[in-house]
Design an enzyme around this catalytic site. Structure first.
Site, PDB file in Angstrom:
ATOM      1  N   CYS A  90       0.608  -1.323  -0.086  1.00 60.39           N
ATOM      2  CA  CYS A  90      -0.007  -0.062   0.032  1.00 60.39           C
ATOM      3  C   CYS A  90       0.839   1.406  -0.139  1.00 60.39           C
ATOM      4  O   CYS A  90       0.405   2.136  -0.718  1.00 60.39           O
ATOM      5  CB  CYS A  90      -1.116  -0.056   1.018  1.00 60.39           C
ATOM      6  SG  CYS A  90      -0.128   0.052   2.821  1.00 60.39           S
ATOM      7  N   HIS A 139      -2.302   1.179   7.073  1.00 58.86           N
ATOM      8  CA  HIS A 139      -2.639   1.067   5.614  1.00 58.86           C
ATOM      9  C   HIS A 139      -3.085   2.220   5.164  1.00 58.86           C
ATOM     10  O   HIS A 139      -3.152   3.339   5.968  1.00 58.86           O
ATOM     11  CB  HIS A 139      -3.840   0.052   5.413  1.00 58.86           C
ATOM     12  CG  HIS A 139      -4.308  -0.038   3.925  1.00 58.86           C
ATOM     13  ND1 HIS A 139      -3.501  -0.816   3.386  1.00 58.86           N
ATOM     14  CD2 HIS A 139      -5.191   0.336   3.287  1.00 58.86           C
ATOM     15  CE1 HIS A 139      -4.247  -1.009   2.066  1.00 58.86           C
ATOM     16  NE2 HIS A 139      -5.127  -0.168   2.265  1.00 58.86           N
ATOM     17  N   HIS A 147      -6.116   2.357  -3.562  1.00 58.70           N
ATOM     18  CA  HIS A 147      -5.271   1.609  -2.730  1.00 58.70           C
ATOM     19  C   HIS A 147      -4.558   0.155  -3.153  1.00 58.70           C
ATOM     20  O   HIS A 147      -5.312  -0.353  -4.082  1.00 58.70           O
ATOM     21  CB  HIS A 147      -5.494   1.523  -1.238  1.00 58.70           C
ATOM     22  CG  HIS A 147      -6.752   0.855  -1.165  1.00 58.70           C
ATOM     23  ND1 HIS A 147      -6.834  -0.471  -0.072  1.00 58.70           N
ATOM     24  CD2 HIS A 147      -7.745   0.529  -1.969  1.00 58.70           C
ATOM     25  CE1 HIS A 147      -8.033  -0.952  -0.223  1.00 58.70           C
ATOM     26  NE2 HIS A 147      -8.879  -0.287  -1.441  1.00 58.70           N
TER      27      HIS A 147
END
Length: 270
Positions: free
Chosen positions: A163, A212, A224
């Site tokens: 990510c 994240h 993402h």
């Protein structure tokens, strides 16, 4: 006997109107969405799910309906159509077998089941894009180039990304250097109160610490590298699963976000 036959007919009619799937070992919402031509978000909404976790034996509503279509008009983009029909760019590309997000005027696109376009706001032509994001922005173009790239924890290459590497790579194309990890990015950047396209959005799925990150694109969606979806995708920030894990947004330097509306100039460092 007639009553039993009538009951069976009613049951068959119910199943025809609202099809179901019994979860088997190895099934995921992502694999079921692909199998039934829908989206993970739609399956979650249809079944009242608050997380991606499903268990063998669980009965899920899948309700496959005949897909409708959209004829591409001048100015249409996959991003705009995904927002308009309440789906994702990734879902539209899979459903139509598209290898790239480029569209041609007059092209007929299949839409995921049960998707209807909302009426255009008064004074706004159908298919016209809201001004809060620019479909021609260098950032959005960079994001679309990464759609479908596989996710791999710790990876940072053209073949696979995690990510934070995805976020750093996109901004590197704009001449902006970002820290490597999501935690470092969260700590290094300025908090953003009202979300704007280009802001980084952060989540915590494993506890209190940020673990994240994605890029907000406007209109309630973000891009993402998803460990669950196993690739780079665009999804709704308003989905309950993400709202529960959301920890806030950070803004990249003003000189970087200024390039979102026009191609980067000499000062961008490219």
């Amino acid at each position: 006997m007639p009553r039993l036959l009538f009951a069976l007919l009613l049951l068959l009619f119910a199943f025809a109107q609202e099809a179901t799937h019994v979860v088997a070992p190895g099934d995921t919402l992502f694999s079921l969405a692909r199998r039934y031509g829908t989206t993970v978000e739609e399956l979650m909404r249809l079944n009242g799910l608050e997380s991606f976790l499903i268990r063998p034996g669980q009965v899920l509503k899948v309700k496959p309906l005949e897909a409708s279509t959209h004829v591409v008009a001048p100015g249409d983009t996959l991003f705009a159509l995904a927002r308009r029909y309440g789906t994702t760019v990734d879902a539209l590309m899979r459903l139509n077998g598209l290898a790239s997000p480029e569209l041609k005027v007059g092209q007929v696109l299949r839409l995921p089941p049960n998707q209807e376009a909302p009426p255009a706001p008064e004074g706004q032509a159908q298919g016209e894009v809201e001004e809060e994001w620019n479909p021609e922005s260098p950032l959005l173009r960079a994001v679309l180039r990464y759609l479908g790239v596989p996710y791999k924890y710790g990876a940072n290459s053209p073949l696979a990304l995690d990510c934070s590497a995805f976020v750093a790579q996109v901004y590197a194309e704009l001449g902006v250097a970002l820290p490597r990890t999501s935690k470092e990015q969260y700590q290094a950047l300025t908090p953003a109160d009202a979300l704007r396209p280009g802001d980084l959005v952060f989540f915590s799925f494993g506890g209190k610490e940020v673990d994240h990150v994605g890029i907000y694109l406007g209109r309630g969606v973000f891009a993402h590298a998803s460990s669950y979806g196993s690739r780079v995708v665009i999804e709704s920030l308003e989905a309950p699963f993400y709202q529960k894990a959301y920890r806030g947004a950070r803004r990249v330097a003003q000189e970087a976000t200024a390039s979102l509306g026009s191609p980067p100039g000499p000062s961008s460092g490219r």
